[in-house]
Scaffold this active site. Structure first.
Site, PDB file in Angstrom:
ATOM      1  CG  ASP A 183     -34.911  27.972 -18.492  1.00  0.00           C
ATOM      2  OD1 ASP A 183     -34.322  26.927 -18.142  1.00  0.00           O
ATOM      3  OD2 ASP A 183     -36.079  28.241 -18.156  1.00  0.00           O
ATOM      4  N   GLY A 184     -31.497  30.800 -19.956  1.00  0.00           N
ATOM      5  CA  GLY A 184     -30.857  31.694 -20.907  1.00  0.00           C
ATOM      6  C   GLY A 184     -29.589  31.119 -21.511  1.00  0.00           C
ATOM      7  CG  ASN A 283     -37.869  29.940 -25.513  1.00  0.00           C
ATOM      8  OD1 ASN A 283     -38.023  28.724 -25.514  1.00  0.00           O
ATOM      9  ND2 ASN A 283     -37.615  30.610 -24.413  1.00  0.00           N
ATOM     10  CG  ASP A 313     -49.911  45.856 -25.967  1.00  0.00           C
ATOM     11  OD1 ASP A 313     -50.365  46.883 -26.491  1.00  0.00           O
ATOM     12  OD2 ASP A 313     -49.885  45.669 -24.734  1.00  0.00           O
ATOM     13  CB  ALA A 325     -41.051  31.122 -22.816  1.00  0.00           C
ATOM     14  CE1 TYR A 326     -45.123  38.390 -23.413  1.00  0.00           C
ATOM     15  CE2 TYR A 326     -43.429  38.914 -25.027  1.00  0.00           C
ATOM     16  CZ  TYR A 326     -44.500  39.302 -24.256  1.00  0.00           C
ATOM     17  OH  TYR A 326     -44.949  40.593 -24.315  1.00  0.00           O
TER      18      TYR A 326
END
Length: 467
Positions: A183-184, A283, A313, A325-326
């Site tokens: 994916d990168g 993303n 955070d 993703a994240y």
């Protein structure tokens, strides 16, 4: 649906009469003298079949987004503005077509991965010798020690066109992008094009591969079909991010200064004298507390209005593509790439009621440090260009006009659910065993007995246990 007439000003009538909604009404003018239709027509950009069979490609009309009716009751309507009308297209009808045959291709290869040398060589030889295409690669790919010491690239090594990131602009020279890796590589391809992005074909040669649906085994036939225009595409929306920083001890930049990525960033009057940087993000934008042990404390504005203060955070602002993703790791929902939306997800908020939210794609978010913040925060864009954000700096985020067209193996819906199942193991569970016939009869009798005892009232037990 019966014809509805709307009374309005002369300008509104003229504008509405001249506006043509070709996506919803075909060749009909969307004027006040025409009936309002309830559903969009299916219109494919290419008559050729998809990479899979035609039977797999056809869908029911239930996937078509409804054409929005903008009259409400006998007298109310929405002011017609053709520039702000958004049409919802059936994902299965998004087809790739070429105005001219593609002649140049950018091949992006995962760096420092010896296992990709053979696929890289096979692909480049095929593109150069079989398809007669000009192949672009990044200069550092050919400078990779594994590539330098490999003799298998000898016949084609001198035929590459090379470029350097942040130095050479190739945006108007590339017709097609092919990614080899995970994916990168797709995220990196997005960062190279701050404007219009050529179609991207991503082969799964990495670890996760959520965004890389193609297998490399039969790449010749797949690449040929894409070059011929026989492919479905999913338009992955991107975020346009502008970072405005206070100049601290540095020479003031010109109002029309150039961003870090080499893209001119327009400077509004309120941001004159600030350092401006602009990015296109596929993303997510991540704002976190960095190395500090304190909570981050940032204010989030939506179209100029303060909607909340994030204490935790950090916060993630993601596209539908980035929702898997994240954001998914932080507890957000997963959104299909065709949904026009922006997701706001807190990272470990110090609150029991801060849930991720989804806002419309057209809004503009602005994130700044709160005046009472004890420390600075850090921001990154698709995991890159990480930098510190201090008091007086701001991050403006909205949906970009330049989506990333990602080529599908079958269609946007099938590919997405395939990735959910294969990569994230979505809703994987051991199935419940069914009852045998005799067990089912026994359970039915047991259930009837329990219902009868409940109807008779509660049982009274004596001390010796008798009922």
């Amino acid at each position: 649906m019966e014809q509805e007439t709307v009374s309005g000003s002369a300008e509104l009538r003229a504008e509405a009469a001249s506006y043509r909604c070709s996506a919803c009404h075909g060749d009909e003018d969307w004027g006040l003298g025409h009936p309002i239709r309830g559903r969009a027509k299916s219109r494919s950009l290419s008559a050729a079949p998809a990479l899979a069979s035609t039977r797999d490609f056809r869908r029911t009309r239930s996937l078509h987004g409804p054409c929005p009716v903008t009259t409400f009751g006998p007298k109310a309507c929405v002011l017609q503005n053709p520039q702000t009308i958004m049409h919802i297209q059936d994902p299965a009808s998004q087809r790739l077509t070429w105005n001219k045959s593609p002649k140049s291709v950018l091949v992006i290869k995962k760096i420092r991965d010896a296992s990709l040398l053979q696929p890289f060589k096979e692909l480049c030889v095929y593109l150069m010798e079989e398809s007669n295409m000009v192949v672009y690669v990044e200069k550092k790919v050919l400078e990779d020690p594994a590539v330098v010491s490999d003799d298998r690239l000898g016949p084609v090594k001198g035929k590459f066109c090379t470029f350097r990131e942040d130095y050479d602009d190739i945006s108007n020279q590339i017709d097609l992008i092919i990614c080899l890796g995970g994916d990168g590589t797709l995220l990196y391809a997005s960062s190279l094009f701050q404007g219009s992005v050529p179609p991207v074909m991503a082969f799964h040669l990495g670890s996760l591969g959520f965004l890389t649906p193609f297998n490399f085994e039969n790449f010749q036939s797949q690449v040929t079909q894409v070059i011929q225009g026989n492919a479905a595409v999913v338009l992955r929306s991107r975020l346009r991010v502008r970072v405005a920083k206070e100049l601290r001890g540095k020479k003031a930049a010109a109002p029309s200064g150039v961003s870090e990525n080499g893209v001119p960033a327009a400077a509004p009057d309120t941001e004159v004298g600030k350092q401006l940087m602009q990015y296109q993000v596929l993303n997510e934008v991540v704002i976190d507390r960095g190395p500090s042990s304190y909570l981050s404390n940032v204010d989030v504005y939506l179209d100029g209005h303060l909607i909340t203060t994030v204490q935790g955070d950090g916060v993630i602002v993601s596209t539908p593509t980035g929702s898997t993703a994240y954001a998914a790791a932080a507890g957000a929902s997963m959104i299909h790439p065709n949904v026009p939306a922006i997701m706001i997800t807190p990272i470990c908020p110090h609150s029991l009621s801060f849930r991720p939210i989804v806002v419309p794609a057209g809004v503009e978010l602005k994130i700044m440090l709160s005046p009472e913040a004890r420390n600075t925060v850090w921001v990154s864009f698709d995991g890159r260009k990480r930098q510190e954000v201090r008091h007086g700096d701001s991050i403006s985020i909205t949906t970009s006009r330049y989506p990333l067209p990602s080529i599908c193996v079958r269609d946007p819906v099938s590919d997405w659910f395939e990735s959910l199942a294969q990569c994230l193991h979505w809703n994987v569970r051991k199935k419940q065993a069914h009852f045998a016939e005799d067990e089912e009869d026994a359970h039915e009798e047991d259930g009837a007995g329990r219902a009868g005892s409940q109807a008779c009232g509660p049982a009274i037990c004596t001390r010796d246990g008798r009922t």
